[in-house]
Design an enzyme around this catalytic site. Structure first.
Site, mmCIF file in Angstrom:
data_model
loop_
_atom_site.group_PDB
_atom_site.id
_atom_site.type_symbol
_atom_site.label_atom_id
_atom_site.label_comp_id
_atom_site.label_asym_id
_atom_site.label_seq_id
_atom_site.Cartn_x
_atom_site.Cartn_y
_atom_site.Cartn_z
ATOM 1 C CG ASN A 65 -0.880 11.929 5.436
ATOM 2 O OD1 ASN A 65 -0.784 12.884 6.204
ATOM 3 N ND2 ASN A 65 -0.108 10.862 5.510
ATOM 4 N N GLY A 66 -4.678 11.935 3.003
ATOM 5 C CA GLY A 66 -5.730 12.250 2.051
ATOM 6 C C GLY A 66 -7.048 12.057 2.789
ATOM 7 N N GLY A 74 -9.375 10.088 11.605
ATOM 8 C CA GLY A 74 -10.717 9.652 12.014
ATOM 9 C C GLY A 74 -10.683 8.664 13.168
ATOM 10 C CG ASN A 107 -5.244 7.066 15.561
ATOM 11 O OD1 ASN A 107 -5.520 6.084 16.236
ATOM 12 N ND2 ASN A 107 -4.646 6.988 14.388
ATOM 13 N N GLY A 139 -6.191 7.485 9.757
ATOM 14 C CA GLY A 139 -5.314 8.061 10.793
ATOM 15 C C GLY A 139 -5.977 9.091 11.695
ATOM 16 C CG ASN A 165 -1.918 1.058 1.296
ATOM 17 O OD1 ASN A 165 -1.829 2.044 0.559
ATOM 18 N ND2 ASN A 165 -2.884 0.916 2.169
ATOM 19 C CG HIS A 210 -9.527 7.298 0.380
ATOM 20 N ND1 HIS A 210 -9.776 8.631 0.657
ATOM 21 C CD2 HIS A 210 -8.189 7.160 0.405
ATOM 22 C CE1 HIS A 210 -8.634 9.264 0.853
ATOM 23 N NE2 HIS A 210 -7.647 8.381 0.712
ATOM 24 N NE ARG A 235 -4.965 2.938 -1.249
ATOM 25 C CZ ARG A 235 -4.674 4.123 -0.747
ATOM 26 N NH1 ARG A 235 -3.461 4.387 -0.300
ATOM 27 N NH2 ARG A 235 -5.588 5.062 -0.728
ATOM 28 N NE ARG A 269 -3.897 14.542 -1.960
ATOM 29 C CZ ARG A 269 -4.336 13.298 -1.870
ATOM 30 N NH1 ARG A 269 -5.349 12.894 -2.599
ATOM 31 N NH2 ARG A 269 -3.765 12.450 -1.058
HETATM 32 P P1 ADP Z 1 -2.555 7.968 4.675
HETATM 33 O O1 ADP Z 1 -3.566 8.802 3.968
HETATM 34 O O2 ADP Z 1 -1.146 8.320 4.338
HETATM 35 O O3 ADP Z 1 -2.865 6.499 4.691
HETATM 36 P P2 ADP Z 1 -3.164 7.798 7.513
HETATM 37 O O4 ADP Z 1 -4.520 7.201 7.424
HETATM 38 O O5 ADP Z 1 -2.084 6.964 8.099
HETATM 39 O O6 ADP Z 1 -2.706 8.458 6.172
HETATM 40 O O7 ADP Z 1 -3.305 9.131 8.385
HETATM 41 C C1 ADP Z 1 -2.221 9.969 8.572
HETATM 42 C C2 ADP Z 1 -2.702 11.194 9.316
HETATM 43 O O8 ADP Z 1 -3.277 10.790 10.570
HETATM 44 C C3 ADP Z 1 -1.596 12.186 9.637
HETATM 45 O O9 ADP Z 1 -2.015 13.507 9.378
HETATM 46 C C4 ADP Z 1 -1.404 11.996 11.132
HETATM 47 O O10 ADP Z 1 -0.955 13.165 11.762
HETATM 48 C C5 ADP Z 1 -2.814 11.684 11.570
HETATM 49 N N1 ADP Z 1 -2.848 11.088 12.901
HETATM 50 C C6 ADP Z 1 -2.370 9.885 13.306
HETATM 51 N N2 ADP Z 1 -2.555 9.744 14.651
HETATM 52 C C7 ADP Z 1 -3.151 10.885 15.086
HETATM 53 C C8 ADP Z 1 -3.595 11.367 16.356
HETATM 54 N N3 ADP Z 1 -3.476 10.646 17.467
HETATM 55 N N4 ADP Z 1 -4.147 12.606 16.411
HETATM 56 C C9 ADP Z 1 -4.280 13.347 15.300
HETATM 57 N N5 ADP Z 1 -3.890 12.962 14.078
HETATM 58 C C10 ADP Z 1 -3.336 11.746 13.969
#
Ligand code: ADP
Length: 404
Positions: free
Chosen positions: A212-213, A334, A336, A332, A7, A181, A92, A242
């Site tokens: 990130n996206g 949503g 965390n 990430g 991925n 996605h 992916r 973006r």
């Molecule tokens: P990608 O789109 O690269 O797959 P992810 O789903 O891994 O990205 O999400 C990455 C994002 O999630 C980053 O902006 C990161 O800062 C955010 N993130 C991860 N953990 C936390 C947290 N505990 N609080 C806020 N943002 C978080």
């Protein structure tokens, strides 16, 4: 079947070695901040998943993957000692354009069409294609499959996927909404249905993939009926780097004022905008949240805009669907960020989406799917841990077994 899932993201590499029979991960790898001097890669093997961290500063996503393969054949904890023990590879792919409407075996013709899709997702498709090429060289006899993020959205009706442009742009260039996605939205919807103990076919869900996206999808009776990402993953929400949706006239205005080339403008919109562009700090939400806590006004504005655009998208899909049973948060941010979830739903209670502060704040439950709305919230709010890798592994297994 032992499947290596790859991925490749814009600034990340997630990979797992998955035994699809027992649906068990045997290796998990995550490389973050790829391409920067702070890039690191963690690799962990079953059964304990003790993480070892490697310095991958300055390496490309494909080079990180190459390093991972070296580790997999040399680490005594690894379940394999030769690359040919990997039975299939599932990649992916963000954008499949009109060439790919389903999971596809990557033969020479498919590989050529993948190149033609690169301009649809310039941050994601090129690193994924580089990984595919590297793997085709190192593992020429191992079947490789592409699982597309666009496939789930093929159920959108024409009123959602068409743009109000002269018809010939659709006829001649296939310009339409494809979304992205999709693997994550489909999985999030299925997991939410399990949480709600209702058949997916009975439910109206708004799934929010915030990483990130980011994209939001209206999933009516299990089918995507609309999604915020468009012809490319640039449309829709404000994202890490973006812009998301802006007045298209801004683009020609800036190009004329500053004499920007098409490529320069592309870079501004894809790499220099969004949370990074407004905050001036970075695209990583954790860094921006910390800066805002310390009183940085631009970081606070970036978060305010980020939240507001998500609220508006959820509201518009509430209007688009015949019923809304739940909003599902994943990826990430949503999964965390309790803080951002609280801010998003603070503005949506009047629509019947009522967060339970304590359930939202619960720590120690990361990785567990759960409902975080109050018991009598008319619309439930769910947090679902995305497991794109498992989905990709299973789709790869199914296709390779079918082809034999
Ligand atoms: P990608 O789109 O690269 O797959 P992810 O789903 O891994 O990205 O999400 C990455 C994002 O999630 C980053 O902006 C990161 O800062 C955010 N993130 C991860 N953990 C936390 C947290 N505990 N609080 C806020 N943002 C978080």
């Amino acid at each position: 079947m032992l499947v290596l899932v790859v991925n490749a993201g814009s600034s990340s590499l997630k990979s797992q070695l998955i035994e699809t029979h027992g649906k068990e991960a045997r290796m998990k790898c995550l490389a973050e901040k790829v391409g920067t001097p702070e890039a690191t890669m963690t690799v962990a093997f079953a059964p304990d998943f003790h993480k070892a961290t490697y310095d991958v500063a300055g390496l490309s996503v494909a080079r990180c993957l190459e390093k991972l393969l070296d580790i997999m054949v040399s680490d005594p904890a690894s379940p394999i000692s030769r690359l040919d023990q990997i039975e299939a590879i599932g990649n992916r792919i963000v954008a499949g354009g009109e060439f790919f409407t389903r999971t596809t075996l990557i033969d020479d013709a498919a590989r050529r069409n993948l190149t033609r899709c690169e301009e649809l997702a310039p941050l994601h498709n090129p690193p994924a294609d580089e990984c595919i090429d590297m793997l085709r060289t190192l593992l020429p006899n191992t079947p490789q499959v592409a699982v597309f993020d666009t496939a789930f959205h093929q159920t959108m009706p024409a009123k959602a996927y068409m743009y109000p442009l002269p018809m010939r742009y659709y006829d001649e260039y296939s310009i339409r909404r494809y979304g992205a996605h999709g693997t994550s939205h489909r999985y999030a919807a299925q997991q939410a249905a399990a949480l709600l103990e209702r058949p997916l076919s009975d439910l109206g869900l708004i799934t929010c993939h915030l990483g990130n996206g980011g994209s939001i999808t209206a999933v009516n009776h299990g089918k995507s009926i609309d999604t915020t990402m468009g012809f490319t993953p640039l449309e829709g929400l404000m994202m890490g780097t973006r812009s998301g949706s802006i007045d298209p006239a801004i683009i020609t205005y800036i190009m004329r004022r500053e004499g920007k080339t098409f490529d320069e403008m592309d870079k501004i919109l894809n790499n220099e905008s969004g949370v990074l562009g407004i905050s001036g700090i970075g695209s990583d939400m954790r860094d921006v949240l910390t800066a805002a806590e310390n009183g940085d006004d631009r970081a606070e504005l970036a978060i305010d805009m980020y939240v507001y655009r998500i609220q508006k998208a959820i509201g518009s899909y509430y209007a688009a669907m015949t019923r809304t049973d739940a909003v599902v948060m994943t990826a990430g941010i949503g999964e965390n960020s309790a803080h951002l979830r609280e801010r998003i739903f603070a503005g949506l209670a009047h629509m019947g989406m009522i967060l339970d502060k304590e359930r939202n704040d619960v720590t120690g439950q990361i990785g567990v799917n759960r409902i975080i709305s109050i018991d009598d919230s008319p619309i439930k709010i769910c947090v679902v841990t995305t497991n794109e890798e498992m989905r990709i592994a299973c789709e790869t297994n199914d296709l390779v077994s079918q082809i034999g």
